[in-house]
Write a protein that holds these residues in place. Structure first.
Motif, PDB file in Angstrom:
ATOM      1  N   GLN A  23       0.814  -1.211   0.000  1.00 48.57           N
ATOM      2  CA  GLN A  23       0.000   0.000   0.000  1.00 48.57           C
ATOM      3  C   GLN A  23       0.853   1.270   0.000  1.00 48.57           C
ATOM      4  O   GLN A  23       0.531   2.254  -0.667  1.00 48.57           O
ATOM      5  N   GLU A  24       1.960   1.241   0.747  1.00 51.05           N
ATOM      6  CA  GLU A  24       2.822   2.436   0.838  1.00 51.05           C
ATOM      7  C   GLU A  24       4.258   1.995   1.110  1.00 51.05           C
ATOM      8  O   GLU A  24       4.510   0.957   1.712  1.00 51.05           O
ATOM      9  N   ILE A  25       5.213   2.790   0.614  1.00 52.32           N
ATOM     10  CA  ILE A  25       6.632   2.518   0.840  1.00 52.32           C
ATOM     11  C   ILE A  25       7.259   3.724   1.530  1.00 52.32           C
ATOM     12  O   ILE A  25       7.060   4.865   1.105  1.00 52.32           O
ATOM     13  N   VAL A  26       7.964   3.458   2.611  1.00 53.40           N
ATOM     14  CA  VAL A  26       8.629   4.517   3.381  1.00 53.40           C
ATOM     15  C   VAL A  26      10.111   4.161   3.505  1.00 53.40           C
ATOM     16  O   VAL A  26      10.456   2.997   3.720  1.00 53.40           O
ATOM     17  N   GLN A  27      10.978   5.151   3.338  1.00 50.60           N
ATOM     18  CA  GLN A  27      12.415   4.938   3.565  1.00 50.60           C
ATOM     19  C   GLN A  27      12.892   5.939   4.618  1.00 50.60           C
ATOM     20  O   GLN A  27      13.268   7.057   4.297  1.00 50.60           O
ATOM     21  N   PRO A  28      12.867   5.525   5.885  1.00 51.75           N
ATOM     22  CA  PRO A  28      13.238   6.457   6.959  1.00 51.75           C
ATOM     23  C   PRO A  28      14.718   6.806   7.002  1.00 51.75           C
ATOM     24  O   PRO A  28      15.107   7.819   7.561  1.00 51.75           O
ATOM     25  N   GLY A  29      15.577   5.959   6.426  1.00 51.19           N
ATOM     26  CA  GLY A  29      17.015   6.220   6.447  1.00 51.19           C
ATOM     27  C   GLY A  29      17.678   5.569   5.248  1.00 51.19           C
ATOM     28  O   GLY A  29      17.039   4.869   4.458  1.00 51.19           O
ATOM     29  N   PHE A  30      18.991   5.793   5.104  1.00 48.34           N
ATOM     30  CA  PHE A  30      19.702   5.265   3.944  1.00 48.34           C
ATOM     31  C   PHE A  30      19.756   3.738   3.944  1.00 48.34           C
ATOM     32  O   PHE A  30      19.914   3.130   2.895  1.00 48.34           O
ATOM     33  N   ASP A  31      19.662   3.121   5.128  1.00 46.86           N
ATOM     34  CA  ASP A  31      19.803   1.670   5.187  1.00 46.86           C
ATOM     35  C   ASP A  31      18.519   0.948   5.602  1.00 46.86           C
ATOM     36  O   ASP A  31      18.539  -0.221   5.947  1.00 46.86           O
TER      37      ASP A  31
END
Length: 469
Positions: A23-31
């Protein structure tokens, strides 16, 4: 510690991702990546972490916060993967690589999640195995857009699976209740920060050792050079001996043998027969002056090298004392970025002095770029008269007149970055940018000033050195 192959296998058996929708993609940090998965009306967060020593993939109950600035890979996933259905999820053999099939009737897309500590990556490919994009672009490993990536899992026999299970047994986590996925989530929620911090501190130690050894070697070379300069007093003394004992000079004027009146030792001084006594003495006096001038620059370089070593030590101690993993990672990333990759707001050199900004264009291209995109009408422009060289600009400040000290400093930079440097002095034009006009059909960057004033500058090395501190 990252998940081993059997732990990953246990988690995948519990996840049951087939038929779910991203439903949704989140990238909180580089890794770190998080897929918000919905299946049978239930929403869950699938966490994928590629950090060294903490590689894992599991459902998490943690709140996933968005990054303040959208990251490159996140934007790609949002445009190509978000909203897709997970048709299948499989672990390749018992390797730590998970393959997600998110194909549609329109195109076939695959996501490979490689959870190797130190070489983890998330790679998206098409049907042919051509990489569309990846979390970490590694050209040397051919992990970048356009390259080929299509790993195949080895089919293992029951004996081989048993052997791997003995070699890499899943951790027990008996003190934590719940499913294996819940145990892993609880364990890493509690310990991930400390595990990540240990990894970052190892990186910081490596960063510190590399820079410290280079700086120490550079300082050592400067100190060795200082010893050579200390002998410069002998040059002046040699000139004095030539003038004092000129009556002892050999008939062919090739050498002088005399007794040093300071040490009482016998000395042998070579002379140039083509030069007079006074010229031979002058030669040694000139060498002495050059050595003395070089000594001032050398002492400045030594002090600067010691200051940089001290700053490096302070930065390293600050990293060791930093408790926040996020801040430690930011400190390390900022200080380990190669200079070639550092973004520059504009071309040329940039100096900040007492609130004033001085910009130096060193080539015709930089001069032209600065004139077109950086400086404005009220800014001050300086350039050497009758000598080719770079343009120097002083950015204007509202209701402020450029102080003489700043003007002279900018003038020194203009002379230093011109053909007049060898002379050590030059006359300069200076006027506001709004009084410049481009030469018709002239070469790139060439301008003709109007309402210009003259400024005579004699190079002051002390002023130039102050810009380095």
């Amino acid at each position: 510690m990252s998940l081993n192959c059997n732990e990953l296998n246990l988690i995948l058996s519990e996840l049951d991702l087939q038929g779910s929708f991203i439903q949704e993609i989140v990238q909180p940090g580089f890794d770190t990546l998080a897929f918000r998965i919905i299946r049978h009306g239930e929403l869950k967060n699938l966490l994928i972490c590629t950090g060294a020593s903490v590689c894992r993939m599991n459902f998490t109950s943690q709140k996933i916060t968005k990054n303040t600035k959208p990251l490159r890979f996140h934007e790609f996933l949002r445009s190509r993967i978000q909203g897709m259905r997970i048709n299948s999820c499989e672990q390749l053999g018992l390797d730590r690589i998970v393959k997600l099939d998110v194909s549609t009737w329109k195109e076939k897309l695959f996501i490979y999640i490689r959870l190797w500590s130190g070489a983890a990556n998330v790679i998206v490919t098409d049907e042919e195995g051509t990489i569309l994009d990846c979390m970490y672009r590694r050209p040397k490993k051919k992990e970048m857009s356009g390259e080929h990536f299509c790993p195949e899992g080895k089919v293992l026999s029951d004996e081989e699976k048993e052997e791997l299970l003995k070699k890499f047994p899943p951790r027990d986590f008996s003190e934590i209740e719940g499913s294996y996925n819940e145990k892993v989530d609880a364990y890493y929620s509690e310990h991930a920060s400390s595990l990540s911090r240990e990894s970052l501190l190892l990186q910081a130690e490596k960063w510190y050792n590399v820079r410290h050894s280079k700086m120490e070697a550079a300082l050592k070379r400067l100190l060795e050079k200082e010893k050579n300069f200390e002998s410069s007093q002998k040059l002046r003394h040699t000139g004095d001996l030539i003038l004092s004992f000129q009556q002892n000079i050999s008939s062919d004027r090739t050498y002088l043998d005399c007794t040093d009146y300071e040490s009482g030792e016998e000395v042998h001084i070579l002379l140039d027969p083509k030069k007079s006594v006074q010229e031979n003495a002058s030669y040694y006096y000139e060498q002495y002056k050059k050595a003395q001038s070089g000594m001032e620059d050398l002492m400045h370089d030594i002090n600067l090298a010691k200051k940089k070593l001290s700053q490096l030590e302070e930065m390293y101690q600050a990293m060791l004392a930093e408790k926040s993993v996020i801040k430690l990672e930011q400190l390390l990333r900022r200080d380990s970025t190669p200079k070639q990759k550092e973004e520059k707001a504009h071309p040329g050199l940039h100096y900040e002095v007492d609130g004033w900004t001085i910009i130096v264009g060193r080539t015709a291209s930089e001069n032209d770029d600065l004139l077109r995109h950086t400086v404005k009408g009220p800014d001050m422009w300086l350039h050497t008269r009758d000598y080719a060289g770079g343009y120097v600009f002083i950015k204007a400040r509202k209701n402020k007149t450029v102080p003489l000290e700043i003007l002279v400093l900018a003038g020194n930079l203009a002379v230093y970055h011109s053909k007049a440097r060898q002379n050590g002095e030059a006359d300069l034009y200076y006027t506001q940018v709004k009084y410049l006009r481009r030469a018709k059909n002239g070469p790139k960057g060439l301008v003709i000033p109007t309402q210009e004033k003259n400024l005579f500058i004699k190079l002051d090395q002390a002023k130039l050195r102050s810009l380095e501190e």
